[in-house]
Write a protein that holds these residues in place. Structure first.
Motif, PDB file in Angstrom:
ATOM      1  N   GLU A 340      63.752  51.679  -6.467  1.00  0.00           N
ATOM      2  CA  GLU A 340      63.252  52.717  -5.569  1.00  0.00           C
ATOM      3  C   GLU A 340      61.731  52.739  -5.610  1.00  0.00           C
ATOM      4  O   GLU A 340      61.126  52.704  -6.696  1.00  0.00           O
ATOM      5  N   ALA A 341      61.125  52.780  -4.441  1.00  0.00           N
ATOM      6  CA  ALA A 341      59.667  52.807  -4.347  1.00  0.00           C
ATOM      7  C   ALA A 341      59.114  53.974  -5.150  1.00  0.00           C
ATOM      8  O   ALA A 341      59.547  55.118  -5.008  1.00  0.00           O
ATOM      9  N   GLY A 342      58.149  53.671  -6.034  1.00  0.00           N
ATOM     10  CA  GLY A 342      57.496  54.697  -6.833  1.00  0.00           C
ATOM     11  C   GLY A 342      58.200  55.049  -8.120  1.00  0.00           C
ATOM     12  O   GLY A 342      57.661  55.848  -8.906  1.00  0.00           O
ATOM     13  N   ASN A 343      59.370  54.487  -8.381  1.00  0.00           N
ATOM     14  CA  ASN A 343      60.121  54.806  -9.595  1.00  0.00           C
ATOM     15  C   ASN A 343      60.163  53.603 -10.536  1.00  0.00           C
ATOM     16  O   ASN A 343      59.649  52.523 -10.230  1.00  0.00           O
ATOM     17  N   THR A 344      60.804  53.781 -11.680  1.00  0.00           N
ATOM     18  CA  THR A 344      60.997  52.707 -12.644  1.00  0.00           C
ATOM     19  C   THR A 344      62.410  52.159 -12.519  1.00  0.00           C
ATOM     20  O   THR A 344      63.376  52.928 -12.487  1.00  0.00           O
ATOM     21  N   ALA A 345      62.537  50.851 -12.436  1.00  0.00           N
ATOM     22  CA  ALA A 345      63.845  50.208 -12.345  1.00  0.00           C
ATOM     23  C   ALA A 345      64.176  49.558 -13.680  1.00  0.00           C
ATOM     24  O   ALA A 345      63.291  49.061 -14.386  1.00  0.00           O
ATOM     25  N   ILE A 346      65.456  49.550 -14.013  1.00  0.00           N
ATOM     26  CA  ILE A 346      65.939  48.937 -15.244  1.00  0.00           C
ATOM     27  C   ILE A 346      66.682  47.654 -14.882  1.00  0.00           C
ATOM     28  O   ILE A 346      67.570  47.656 -14.030  1.00  0.00           O
ATOM     29  N   ILE A 347      66.312  46.563 -15.540  1.00  0.00           N
ATOM     30  CA  ILE A 347      66.926  45.258 -15.302  1.00  0.00           C
ATOM     31  C   ILE A 347      67.496  44.739 -16.615  1.00  0.00           C
ATOM     32  O   ILE A 347      66.848  44.822 -17.665  1.00  0.00           O
ATOM     33  N   SER A 348      68.705  44.226 -16.561  1.00  0.00           N
ATOM     34  CA  SER A 348      69.346  43.631 -17.728  1.00  0.00           C
ATOM     35  C   SER A 348      69.334  42.108 -17.579  1.00  0.00           C
ATOM     36  O   SER A 348      69.743  41.575 -16.546  1.00  0.00           O
ATOM     37  N   VAL A 349      68.866  41.424 -18.615  1.00  0.00           N
ATOM     38  CA  VAL A 349      68.763  39.963 -18.573  1.00  0.00           C
ATOM     39  C   VAL A 349      69.487  39.390 -19.793  1.00  0.00           C
ATOM     40  O   VAL A 349      69.193  39.766 -20.931  1.00  0.00           O
ATOM     41  N   GLN A 350      70.415  38.480 -19.529  1.00  0.00           N
ATOM     42  CA  GLN A 350      71.173  37.814 -20.586  1.00  0.00           C
ATOM     43  C   GLN A 350      70.536  36.466 -20.878  1.00  0.00           C
ATOM     44  O   GLN A 350      70.362  35.633 -19.979  1.00  0.00           O
ATOM     45  N   ALA A 351      70.187  36.225 -22.135  1.00  0.00           N
ATOM     46  CA  ALA A 351      69.557  34.965 -22.529  1.00  0.00           C
ATOM     47  C   ALA A 351      70.447  34.219 -23.513  1.00  0.00           C
ATOM     48  O   ALA A 351      71.101  34.825 -24.361  1.00  0.00           O
ATOM     49  N   SER A 352      70.457  32.891 -23.402  1.00  0.00           N
ATOM     50  CA  SER A 352      71.268  32.072 -24.298  1.00  0.00           C
ATOM     51  C   SER A 352      70.657  31.970 -25.688  1.00  0.00           C
ATOM     52  O   SER A 352      71.368  31.776 -26.676  1.00  0.00           O
ATOM     53  N   GLY A 385      71.235  37.041 -26.134  1.00  0.00           N
ATOM     54  CA  GLY A 385      72.060  38.189 -25.784  1.00  0.00           C
ATOM     55  C   GLY A 385      71.432  39.009 -24.678  1.00  0.00           C
ATOM     56  O   GLY A 385      70.640  38.498 -23.871  1.00  0.00           O
ATOM     57  N   THR A 386      71.774  40.281 -24.635  1.00  0.00           N
ATOM     58  CA  THR A 386      71.332  41.163 -23.557  1.00  0.00           C
ATOM     59  C   THR A 386      69.981  41.778 -23.875  1.00  0.00           C
ATOM     60  O   THR A 386      69.756  42.301 -24.965  1.00  0.00           O
ATOM     61  N   ASN A 387      69.076  41.710 -22.913  1.00  0.00           N
ATOM     62  CA  ASN A 387      67.742  42.293 -23.025  1.00  0.00           C
ATOM     63  C   ASN A 387      67.533  43.254 -21.864  1.00  0.00           C
ATOM     64  O   ASN A 387      67.902  42.955 -20.724  1.00  0.00           O
ATOM     65  N   THR A 388      66.937  44.393 -22.145  1.00  0.00           N
ATOM     66  CA  THR A 388      66.700  45.405 -21.115  1.00  0.00           C
ATOM     67  C   THR A 388      65.212  45.506 -20.834  1.00  0.00           C
ATOM     68  O   THR A 388      64.396  45.653 -21.762  1.00  0.00           O
ATOM     69  N   LEU A 389      64.853  45.408 -19.556  1.00  0.00           N
ATOM     70  CA  LEU A 389      63.455  45.456 -19.139  1.00  0.00           C
ATOM     71  C   LEU A 389      63.239  46.600 -18.168  1.00  0.00           C
ATOM     72  O   LEU A 389      64.113  46.909 -17.336  1.00  0.00           O
ATOM     73  N   SER A 390      62.085  47.235 -18.253  1.00  0.00           N
ATOM     74  CA  SER A 390      61.706  48.295 -17.325  1.00  0.00           C
ATOM     75  C   SER A 390      60.633  47.770 -16.375  1.00  0.00           C
ATOM     76  O   SER A 390      59.646  47.168 -16.825  1.00  0.00           O
ATOM     77  N   ILE A 391      60.841  48.000 -15.085  1.00  0.00           N
ATOM     78  CA  ILE A 391      59.926  47.499 -14.059  1.00  0.00           C
ATOM     79  C   ILE A 391      59.387  48.675 -13.256  1.00  0.00           C
ATOM     80  O   ILE A 391      60.165  49.477 -12.709  1.00  0.00           O
ATOM     81  N   ALA A 392      58.071  48.776 -13.173  1.00  0.00           N
ATOM     82  CA  ALA A 392      57.456  49.811 -12.351  1.00  0.00           C
ATOM     83  C   ALA A 392      57.428  49.344 -10.897  1.00  0.00           C
ATOM     84  O   ALA A 392      56.824  48.319 -10.580  1.00  0.00           O
ATOM     85  N   VAL A 393      58.080  50.093 -10.026  1.00  0.00           N
ATOM     86  CA  VAL A 393      58.139  49.744  -8.607  1.00  0.00           C
ATOM     87  C   VAL A 393      56.958  50.402  -7.901  1.00  0.00           C
ATOM     88  O   VAL A 393      56.789  51.630  -7.985  1.00  0.00           O
ATOM     89  N   PRO A 394      56.109  49.631  -7.221  1.00  0.00           N
ATOM     90  CA  PRO A 394      54.951  50.241  -6.548  1.00  0.00           C
ATOM     91  C   PRO A 394      55.386  51.294  -5.531  1.00  0.00           C
ATOM     92  O   PRO A 394      56.416  51.160  -4.872  1.00  0.00           O
ATOM     93  N   SER A 395      54.585  52.333  -5.412  1.00  0.00           N
ATOM     94  CA  SER A 395      54.920  53.402  -4.471  1.00  0.00           C
ATOM     95  C   SER A 395      54.844  52.927  -3.030  1.00  0.00           C
ATOM     96  O   SER A 395      55.496  53.502  -2.149  1.00  0.00           O
ATOM     97  N   ASP A 396      54.047  51.876  -2.782  1.00  0.00           N
ATOM     98  CA  ASP A 396      53.922  51.373  -1.420  1.00  0.00           C
ATOM     99  C   ASP A 396      54.806  50.150  -1.173  1.00  0.00           C
ATOM    100  O   ASP A 396      54.625  49.424  -0.192  1.00  0.00           O
ATOM    101  N   ALA A 397      55.778  49.872  -2.070  1.00  0.00           N
ATOM    102  CA  ALA A 397      56.694  48.750  -1.859  1.00  0.00           C
ATOM    103  C   ALA A 397      57.452  48.946  -0.550  1.00  0.00           C
ATOM    104  O   ALA A 397      57.943  50.050  -0.253  1.00  0.00           O
TER     105      ALA A 397
END
Length: 714
Positions: A340-352, A385-397
Motif C-alpha cells: 500500500e502506498a505510504g505504508n510498510t509491506a512485509i515480504i517473506s523470502v525462503q533461502a536455501s 530458511g524463512t526470512n522476513t523483510l520490511s519494505i517502505a512503500v513510497p507515498s507517491d508509488a
C-alpha cells in the motif's frame, strides 16, 4: 588417400597421432592463466570458471596468443579443431588437443627470441601480433596431410603500433577487432596489410588479456586486474559503423596478471545444455540475454524457495514465464501484506542457504528498475530458511500493476542485470494499492484455475474435453466498502485440440457495459496493450471478447496443439484484461468469481458439422447450468445431445449430466487427443451423474488412467 589410411599412417610417423581434436564447436570460452599455464573454461554468461588442467604436457612459463581453429577452411584432409598458442619457454607455436595436451609445431619466419601474447585463428590461419615487432600469419592447412609439416610465417606488417593484449575475429564480417588497453579505443585491423581503422571508444580501460566473439557478433573482453567481463555489441554492420560501441559489464570473471583467451567464434554463447537461470519480467526491465538480463549459474546450492531453479536458454518473457516453461520454481518470495502506498509491506523470502539478497520494485511503473528509490533490498544477508523483510512503500508509488525482481547469490554487489556465478533470480508481478483497499484472488494469489471445453455442442463429439484448455486467475481490488474498484483477469491458452475455430470471452454477470470505465480498461496479448479492450459495444451486459479466434493464436506446426503427446509446442498466447468500473458504480450485484467464461464459434464462413449455417457469435458454450449471454442463438436448445431447459435453469448438459465445459480450481492434466474424458478419468462418470456430489476429487493426477493424459515435456 582415404581418411582411414591416412589415420593409419599417422600412428607411425606423427607425434600428434594420439592427439584427439575437439569434436564440436564449444560454447565455453577457454582462459589460459599463470606460469606454468592453467587452462580454465569460462561461462561468459555467468562468469563461472572450471579448471581443466594445470599440466599441458610441457614444462613451460605459460602459453599465450591462443586461438581456436574450428576447421572450416578449404584444406584437404582432416580439418579438425584444435587450439593454437605460443609457448613462452621455447618461444614456439604449440597445438593443444581437446585434453589440452600441447605439442610444438615447427614454424619459420617469426622473430627470434620473442614471446607473442596476441593471437587468434581464423579460416585456417594462425595470426600473431607483437606490439613493436610486427603482424604475422601462419597457414595451418599443411598440417592436415602432414602433422610434421614445417610451417612458414608470412609477414603482414613490420609495424604493430596498437597497445593491445588480445584480439578476436568477428564471425559475421571476417574482420579482426581489438581494444587498446590505455585509452579504450576499439580498432578494426586489416589482415592484408596490418592497417587499423578506429571504430569508437568502448568506455573502459585496463589490460584486456582475453577477447572472444560469439556467433551473434558480440565481442567479449576480460580485464586482467579484476576479472570483469565486458560485452560490446558488434552484432550488425550498422552498429559497427555507428561507432556506438560502449562496453557493458557482463559478468564477474577470474582475475590474473597473465590472461589469454580462445573460443570457437561460430558457437552460441549458451549451448543446448544450459545451466543458467534467467528472469521473466518484460524485457524493458532487462530480462533477455541480449539486454544483459540477470542470470545465475544453477546447481550451486544457492536458490530461493523449496524448488531449485531449472535451466533456461534465455529469459522467458510473455507469453512464457519460468513456471510455464519448466518446473514451478518461482516459489521463494511471498508478499505477506498488501503493498500500500505510504505504508510498510512485509515480504517473506525462503533461502536455501546463507547468502545475499538484492531486490528492486518499479514504483512509478515506467517499465524499468533504474529510478533512485527502486532498489528496495541491498545485499541483505539471508539465513537458510524463512526470512522476513520490511519494505517502505513510497507515498507517491503509482497504484496498479508493476514488477519486482529478487536476486539471491553468494555474491554481493549484484545489479538488476548481469551475470552471477551462483543463485537464482525471481521476477514477480505485484499490485500497489491505495491504503485501505484489499485484494481477493481466484483461485489464489499465484495459482491458476483450469477451463476445459468440448466444442461440438450441441453434439457430444469425441468428448476428450481438450478442444480448448485455458488456465486463468482473477484478482479483485476491494475498497473499504467491499466494492470492486478493479478486476484483473489473466491467463493463457494451455491446449487447443479443436478442428473448429473458437473465440474466448468473459462475462461479468451483474454489471452492464455502461458500468465499465471504457477509457481506463485495457487488454494485453502477450504483454502488449491492444487497441481494443475487448468489451462488446453491441451488448448491454459487460462482456469482454479476449479473442474471436483462438486457433490463430497457436503455432501451425501441429494440428493438436499440446493435446497429442508429440505436439509439445511452447505456450504461445497469454492475455490480461484490466477492468475498472466507473467511480461510484455498485458492484454488490457482481457474480462471484470466476464470473462467466465461455467460448463461441468464430464468426465467418466455416460451418460446423451437422449445422446448416454458421451461428458464429450466437453459438456459445458455457459451464454447466450457466445461462448464455444475450447474444446466444436459442434456436439450438435441445438439438442432438443437448438436454438444456431454460425453464429449469438447465444449460449445456447432456441427458446424462455430462457438461460441455469444466472448471477445475487447480492445475489439471487434460486427456490426450481422441481419449474420452471418462476413459482418462473413470471417476468423472459418478461425479457427473450425481451433479458433483460424489467423486469430487476425480480430476487428481492419481485418478487418471496411465498413458491417457497429456504430459508436457518442458
Amino acid at each position: 588417400m582415404s581418411r582411414l589410411l591416412t589415420a593409419a599412417l599417422l600412428t607411425t610417423v606423427s607425434p600428434f597421432a594420439i592427439a584427439a581434436p575437439f569434436e564440436t564447436c564449444p560454447s565455453k570460452a577457454y582462459l589460459f592463466q599463470s606460469s606454468p599455464v592453467q587452462v580454465y573454461s569460462v561461462n561468459l554468461v555467468t562468469g563461472s570458471t572450471t579448471l581443466f588442467t594445470n599440466d599441458v604436457g610441457l614444462s613451460n612459463q605459460g602459453i599465450n596468443a591462443v586461438g581456436f581453429d574450428n576447421g572450416t577452411g578449404d584444406g584437404v584432409g582432416f580439418e579438425e579443431k584444435y587450439i593454437y598458442g605460443f609457448e613462452k619457454t621455447r618461444k614456439k607455436v604449440v597445438r593443444l588437443d581437446k585434453d589440452f595436451q600441447a605439442d610444438v609445431i615447427k614454424v619459420s619466419g617469426l622473430p627470434n627470441n620473442y614471446s607473442f601474447y596476441v593471437g587468434d585463428v581464423y579460416d585456417r590461419y594462425y595470426y600473431l601480433y607483437g606490439p613493436g615487432r610486427g603482424f604475422y600469419r601462419v597457414d595451418l592447412t599443411p598440417l592436415d596431410s602432414d602433422p610434421n609439416a614445417k610451417l612458414t610465417a608470412e609477414t603482414i606488417s613490420t609495424s604493430a603500433p596498437l597497445g593491445i593484449t588480445d584480439f578476436a575475429f568477428h564471425p559475421g564480417n571476417d574482420e579482426l577487432y581489438a581494444v587498446n588497453n590505455s585509452n579504450g579505443k576499439l580498432y578494426e585491423i586489416d589482415t592484408n596489410n596490418g592497417s587499423t581503422k578506429y571504430i569508437g571508444s568502448v568506455g573502459v580501460t585496463g589490460t584486456f588479456g582475453a577477447g572472444y566473439f560469439d556467433v551473434n557478433g558480440y565481442y567479449y573482453i576480460s580485464r586482467n586486474q579484476d576479472g570483469d567481463i565486458f560485452r560490446i555489441d558488434l552484432s550488425t554492420q550498422e552498429k559497427i559503423d555507428s561507432g556506438s560501441v560502449t562496453a557493458v559489464k557482463f559478468a564477474d570473471g577470474p582475475k590474473s596478471g597473465l590472461n589469454d583467451g580462445a573460443r570457437c567464434e561460430d558457437a552460441p554463447v549458451i549451448d543446448e545444455d544450459s545451466t543458467i537461470d534467467f528472469g521473466d519480467a518484460p524485457d524493458s526491465y532487462k530480462t533477455l540475454l541480449a539486454s544483459n538480463g540477470p542470470r545465475h549459474e544453477v546447481g550451486t546450492g544457492y536458490y530461493l524457495g523449496l524448488v531449485a531453479p531449472d535451466s533456461e536458454g534465455d529469459g522467458l518473457i510473455s507469453p512464457l514465464d519460468d513456471n510455464k516453461a519448466g518446473s514451478e520454481d518461482e516459489d521463494g518470495v511471498g508478499f505477506v501484506t498488501a503493498i500500500e502506498a505510504g505504508n510498510t509491506a512485509i515480504i517473506s523470502v525462503q533461502a536455501s542457504t546463507t547468502g545475499y539478497l538484492s531486490a528492486w520494485l518499479d514504483w512509478n511503473q515506467d517499465g524499468d528498475f533504474e529510478d533512485a528509490d527502486e532498489k528496495i533490498v541491498s545485499d541483505s544477508v539471508l539465513n537458510a530458511g524463512t526470512n522476513t523483510l520490511s519494505i517502505a512503500v513510497p507515498s507517491d508509488a503509482a497504484v496498479g500493476s508493476t514488477f519486482s525482481r529478487f536476486r539471491f547469490s553468494e555474491q554481493a554487489g549484484l545489479d538488476y542485470f548481469g551475470g552471477a556465478t551462483t543463485g537464482e533470480v525471481e521476477d514477480h508481478p505485484v499490485t500497489v494499492m491505495k491504503s485501505g483497499t484489499t485484494l481477493v484472488h481466484y483461485p489464489n494469489e499465484r495459482g491458476y484455475a483450469t477451463l476445459a471445453f468440448e466444442d461440438n455442442w450441441p453434439k457430444e463429439g469425441d468428448y476428450d474435453m481438450n478442444d480448448v484448455v485455458i488456465r486463468f486467475r482473477i484478482t479483485e481490488t476491494l475498497d473499504e466498502n467491499n466494492q470492486a474498484t478493479r478486476i484483473l483477469i489473466s491467463g493463457y491458452l494451455s491446449a487447443y485440440g479443436a478442428g473448429y475455430h473458437n473465440g474466448f470471452a468473459m462475462r461479468l454477470p451483474g454489471l452492464n457495459r455502461v458500468d465499465i470505465d471504457n477509457a481506463q480498461t485495457t487488454m494485453k496479448h502477450n504483454g502488449v496493450v491492444q487497441e481494443s479492450n475487448g468489451m462488446e459495444s453491441d451488448a448491454t451486459e459487460a462482456i469482454f471478447v479476449i479473442t474471436d479466434d483462438l486457433k490463430q493464436k497457436v503455432p501451425a506446426e501441429c494440428n493438436y496443439y499440446r493435446t497429442a503427446q508429440y505436439c509439445q509446442e511452447e505456450i504461445a498466447f497469454e492475455f490480461e484484461i484490466d477492468i475498472y468500473p466507473h467511480d461510484g458504480v455498485s458492484t454488490y450485484g457482481l457474480m462471484d468469481m470466476p464470473y462467466d467464461p465461455f467460448i463461441f464459434a468464430t464468426p465467418g464462413p466455416y460451418v460446423r458439422d451437422g449445422l446448416w449455417y454458421n451461428p458464429g457469435r450466437g453459438l456459445e458454450i458455457h459451464l454447466a447450468d450457466q445461462a448464455p449471454t444475450e447474444k446466444f442463438d436459442a434456436y439450438w436448445y435441445g438439438w442432438w445431445s443437448d438436454a438444456g431447459n431454460p425453464a429449469e435453469n438447465r444449460y449445456f448438459k447432456t441427458s446424462a449430466n455430462l457438461p460441455w465445459a469444466l472448471l477445475i480450481n487447480d492445475a489439471w492434466k487434460w486427456p490426450q487427443e481422441h481419449v474420452d474424458l471418462i476413459a482418462a478419468y473413470p471417476e468423472f462418470a459418478g461425479y457427473a451423474e450425481t451433479s458433483g456430489v460424489n467423486n469430487t476429487n476425480w480430476y487428481m493426477d492419481e485418478k487418471a488412467t496411465l498413458g491417457t493424459v497429456f504430459e508436457p515435456e518442458e
